[in-house]
Design a protein around this motif. Sequence first.
Motif, PDB file in Angstrom:
ATOM      1  N   SER A  49     -10.996  -0.084   7.662  1.00  0.00           N
ATOM      2  CA  SER A  49     -10.902  -1.390   8.301  1.00  0.00           C
ATOM      3  C   SER A  49     -10.105  -1.249   9.589  1.00  0.00           C
ATOM      4  O   SER A  49      -9.955  -0.146  10.122  1.00  0.00           O
ATOM      5  CB  SER A  49     -10.240  -2.377   7.325  1.00  0.00           C
ATOM      6  N   TYR A  50      -9.582  -2.341  10.088  1.00  0.00           N
ATOM      7  CA  TYR A  50      -8.779  -2.333  11.306  1.00  0.00           C
ATOM      8  C   TYR A  50      -7.822  -3.511  11.259  1.00  0.00           C
ATOM      9  O   TYR A  50      -8.033  -4.457  10.507  1.00  0.00           O
ATOM     10  CB  TYR A  50      -9.675  -2.421  12.557  1.00  0.00           C
ATOM     11  N   CYS A  51      -6.781  -3.450  12.065  1.00  0.00           N
ATOM     12  CA  CYS A  51      -5.864  -4.589  12.215  1.00  0.00           C
ATOM     13  C   CYS A  51      -6.313  -5.405  13.412  1.00  0.00           C
ATOM     14  O   CYS A  51      -6.479  -4.860  14.500  1.00  0.00           O
ATOM     15  CB  CYS A  51      -4.434  -4.094  12.445  1.00  0.00           C
ATOM     16  N   SER A  52      -6.506  -6.684  13.197  1.00  0.00           N
ATOM     17  CA  SER A  52      -6.987  -7.566  14.262  1.00  0.00           C
ATOM     18  C   SER A  52      -6.067  -7.512  15.475  1.00  0.00           C
ATOM     19  O   SER A  52      -4.848  -7.549  15.358  1.00  0.00           O
ATOM     20  CB  SER A  52      -7.071  -8.996  13.729  1.00  0.00           C
ATOM     21  N   PHE A  53      -6.679  -7.419  16.646  1.00  0.00           N
ATOM     22  CA  PHE A  53      -5.962  -7.292  17.906  1.00  0.00           C
ATOM     23  C   PHE A  53      -6.703  -8.128  18.938  1.00  0.00           C
ATOM     24  O   PHE A  53      -7.941  -8.149  18.941  1.00  0.00           O
ATOM     25  CB  PHE A  53      -5.945  -5.807  18.306  1.00  0.00           C
ATOM     26  N   ARG A  54      -5.996  -8.835  19.797  1.00  0.00           N
ATOM     27  CA  ARG A  54      -6.638  -9.656  20.826  1.00  0.00           C
ATOM     28  C   ARG A  54      -7.707 -10.586  20.247  1.00  0.00           C
ATOM     29  O   ARG A  54      -8.817 -10.657  20.745  1.00  0.00           O
ATOM     30  CB  ARG A  54      -7.264  -8.760  21.907  1.00  0.00           C
ATOM     31  N   GLN A  55      -7.359 -11.264  19.161  1.00  0.00           N
ATOM     32  CA  GLN A  55      -8.235 -12.250  18.521  1.00  0.00           C
ATOM     33  C   GLN A  55      -9.551 -11.666  17.987  1.00  0.00           C
ATOM     34  O   GLN A  55     -10.558 -12.353  17.930  1.00  0.00           O
ATOM     35  CB  GLN A  55      -8.502 -13.442  19.440  1.00  0.00           C
ATOM     36  N   GLU A  56      -9.542 -10.389  17.608  1.00  0.00           N
ATOM     37  CA  GLU A  56     -10.692  -9.854  16.863  1.00  0.00           C
ATOM     38  C   GLU A  56     -10.765 -10.618  15.547  1.00  0.00           C
ATOM     39  O   GLU A  56      -9.753 -11.135  15.068  1.00  0.00           O
ATOM     40  CB  GLU A  56     -10.474  -8.366  16.537  1.00  0.00           C
ATOM     41  N   PRO A  57     -11.964 -10.666  14.922  1.00  0.00           N
ATOM     42  CA  PRO A  57     -12.031 -11.285  13.594  1.00  0.00           C
ATOM     43  C   PRO A  57     -10.985 -10.662  12.661  1.00  0.00           C
ATOM     44  O   PRO A  57     -10.808  -9.449  12.638  1.00  0.00           O
ATOM     45  CB  PRO A  57     -13.450 -10.961  13.131  1.00  0.00           C
ATOM     46  N   ASP A  58     -10.295 -11.519  11.933  1.00  0.00           N
ATOM     47  CA  ASP A  58      -9.208 -11.094  11.054  1.00  0.00           C
ATOM     48  C   ASP A  58      -9.760 -10.832   9.655  1.00  0.00           C
ATOM     49  O   ASP A  58     -10.367 -11.709   9.057  1.00  0.00           O
ATOM     50  CB  ASP A  58      -8.148 -12.203  11.027  1.00  0.00           C
ATOM     51  N   LEU A  59      -9.545  -9.631   9.138  1.00  0.00           N
ATOM     52  CA  LEU A  59     -10.083  -9.238   7.828  1.00  0.00           C
ATOM     53  C   LEU A  59      -9.031  -9.218   6.729  1.00  0.00           C
ATOM     54  O   LEU A  59      -9.304  -8.761   5.624  1.00  0.00           O
ATOM     55  CB  LEU A  59     -10.734  -7.847   7.934  1.00  0.00           C
ATOM     56  N   THR A  60      -7.816  -9.723   6.998  1.00  0.00           N
ATOM     57  CA  THR A  60      -6.741  -9.611   5.997  1.00  0.00           C
ATOM     58  C   THR A  60      -7.092 -10.309   4.687  1.00  0.00           C
ATOM     59  O   THR A  60      -6.639  -9.892   3.630  1.00  0.00           O
ATOM     60  CB  THR A  60      -5.396 -10.152   6.535  1.00  0.00           C
ATOM     61  N   VAL A  61      -7.928 -11.340   4.742  1.00  0.00           N
ATOM     62  CA  VAL A  61      -8.373 -12.028   3.518  1.00  0.00           C
ATOM     63  C   VAL A  61      -9.036 -11.029   2.564  1.00  0.00           C
ATOM     64  O   VAL A  61      -8.828 -11.078   1.351  1.00  0.00           O
ATOM     65  CB  VAL A  61      -9.383 -13.155   3.890  1.00  0.00           C
ATOM     66  N   LEU A  62      -9.816 -10.112   3.111  1.00  0.00           N
ATOM     67  CA  LEU A  62     -10.508  -9.112   2.286  1.00  0.00           C
ATOM     68  C   LEU A  62      -9.516  -8.211   1.569  1.00  0.00           C
ATOM     69  O   LEU A  62      -9.725  -7.834   0.414  1.00  0.00           O
ATOM     70  CB  LEU A  62     -11.396  -8.213   3.151  1.00  0.00           C
ATOM     71  N   TRP A  63      -8.461  -7.826   2.286  1.00  0.00           N
ATOM     72  CA  TRP A  63      -7.499  -6.885   1.717  1.00  0.00           C
ATOM     73  C   TRP A  63      -6.862  -7.464   0.460  1.00  0.00           C
ATOM     74  O   TRP A  63      -6.532  -6.729  -0.461  1.00  0.00           O
ATOM     75  CB  TRP A  63      -6.426  -6.523   2.720  1.00  0.00           C
ATOM     76  N   GLN A  64      -6.679  -8.779   0.429  1.00  0.00           N
ATOM     77  CA  GLN A  64      -6.041  -9.422  -0.724  1.00  0.00           C
ATOM     78  C   GLN A  64      -7.026  -9.606  -1.875  1.00  0.00           C
ATOM     79  O   GLN A  64      -6.653  -9.537  -3.029  1.00  0.00           O
ATOM     80  CB  GLN A  64      -5.488 -10.802  -0.331  1.00  0.00           C
ATOM     81  N   GLN A  65      -8.291  -9.861  -1.542  1.00  0.00           N
ATOM     82  CA  GLN A  65      -9.252 -10.302  -2.554  1.00  0.00           C
ATOM     83  C   GLN A  65      -9.974  -9.197  -3.300  1.00  0.00           C
ATOM     84  O   GLN A  65     -10.503  -9.425  -4.362  1.00  0.00           O
ATOM     85  CB  GLN A  65     -10.343 -11.160  -1.896  1.00  0.00           C
ATOM     86  N   SER A  66     -10.094  -8.048  -2.708  1.00  0.00           N
ATOM     87  CA  SER A  66     -11.009  -7.089  -3.329  1.00  0.00           C
ATOM     88  C   SER A  66     -10.286  -5.866  -3.872  1.00  0.00           C
ATOM     89  O   SER A  66      -9.194  -5.534  -3.449  1.00  0.00           O
ATOM     90  CB  SER A  66     -12.080  -6.688  -2.321  1.00  0.00           C
ATOM     91  N   GLU A  67     -10.950  -5.222  -4.797  1.00  0.00           N
ATOM     92  CA  GLU A  67     -10.385  -4.054  -5.494  1.00  0.00           C
ATOM     93  C   GLU A  67     -10.748  -2.755  -4.775  1.00  0.00           C
ATOM     94  O   GLU A  67     -11.045  -1.769  -5.411  1.00  0.00           O
ATOM     95  CB  GLU A  67     -10.946  -4.016  -6.924  1.00  0.00           C
ATOM     96  N   LYS A  68     -10.745  -2.782  -3.487  1.00  0.00           N
ATOM     97  CA  LYS A  68     -11.151  -1.608  -2.709  1.00  0.00           C
ATOM     98  C   LYS A  68      -9.949  -0.703  -2.415  1.00  0.00           C
ATOM     99  O   LYS A  68      -8.810  -1.130  -2.450  1.00  0.00           O
ATOM    100  CB  LYS A  68     -11.758  -2.041  -1.366  1.00  0.00           C
ATOM    101  N   GLN A  69     -10.266   0.540  -2.079  1.00  0.00           N
ATOM    102  CA  GLN A  69      -9.289   1.440  -1.469  1.00  0.00           C
ATOM    103  C   GLN A  69      -9.449   1.237   0.037  1.00  0.00           C
ATOM    104  O   GLN A  69     -10.581   1.249   0.535  1.00  0.00           O
ATOM    105  CB  GLN A  69      -9.621   2.901  -1.806  1.00  0.00           C
ATOM    106  N   TRP A  70      -8.358   1.065   0.758  1.00  0.00           N
ATOM    107  CA  TRP A  70      -8.444   0.778   2.192  1.00  0.00           C
ATOM    108  C   TRP A  70      -7.944   1.930   3.036  1.00  0.00           C
ATOM    109  O   TRP A  70      -7.040   2.663   2.641  1.00  0.00           O
ATOM    110  CB  TRP A  70      -7.630  -0.480   2.526  1.00  0.00           C
TER     111      TRP A  70
END
Length: 191
Positions: A49-70
Amino acid sequence: MSDLKSTLRRQLLDQRKALSPEVWREKSDRLCEHLLTSPPFQQATTVLSYCSFRQEPDLTVLWQQSEKQWGLPRCVGKSLIWHRWQPSEALVQGKYGIFEPRPDSTRLWGEEVDLILVPAVGCDRLGYRLGYGGGFYDRLLAHPPWCNIPTIGIIFHFALSPQLPRDSWDRPLQFICTEQTFLSCCDEHHD
């Protein structure tokens, strides 16, 4: 070609910057909903994934919700170095002002990765992306094993165009996700 790309990049970045925090949050959340239900995301175990920068779409919701390895990147020289990361781990600010994993965190290698979520300024329906001009992802995706990992371009819908100007080194992505749609670009390629 680069003048055309620069102009387009500036227009799209300005458009993204003009989003209010509320609209940006709402669009990001809707985009994450599309991503969560997409087959490539559901089938993946280890996701870059990536950390949102300069108003890129923010994916932090995914990090909390899913059972993935990041995995998150660090910019080192002209390359992206990937590290395992969990939402409980602190991030540090890198040289471009983007938050990154700590340099001593566990490295992540291409052979361990199932999916790459690729930030972009814009994408076209053929899967070509307009990045920031640094070439980090084009270089990464040009080499095995990275070139064989499914990729999803992450953009807001206004940044999706029928066709972008492209150079010989540009690498197409397999999918595009916006707050309005999840698109497979594979059908468009006749390699």
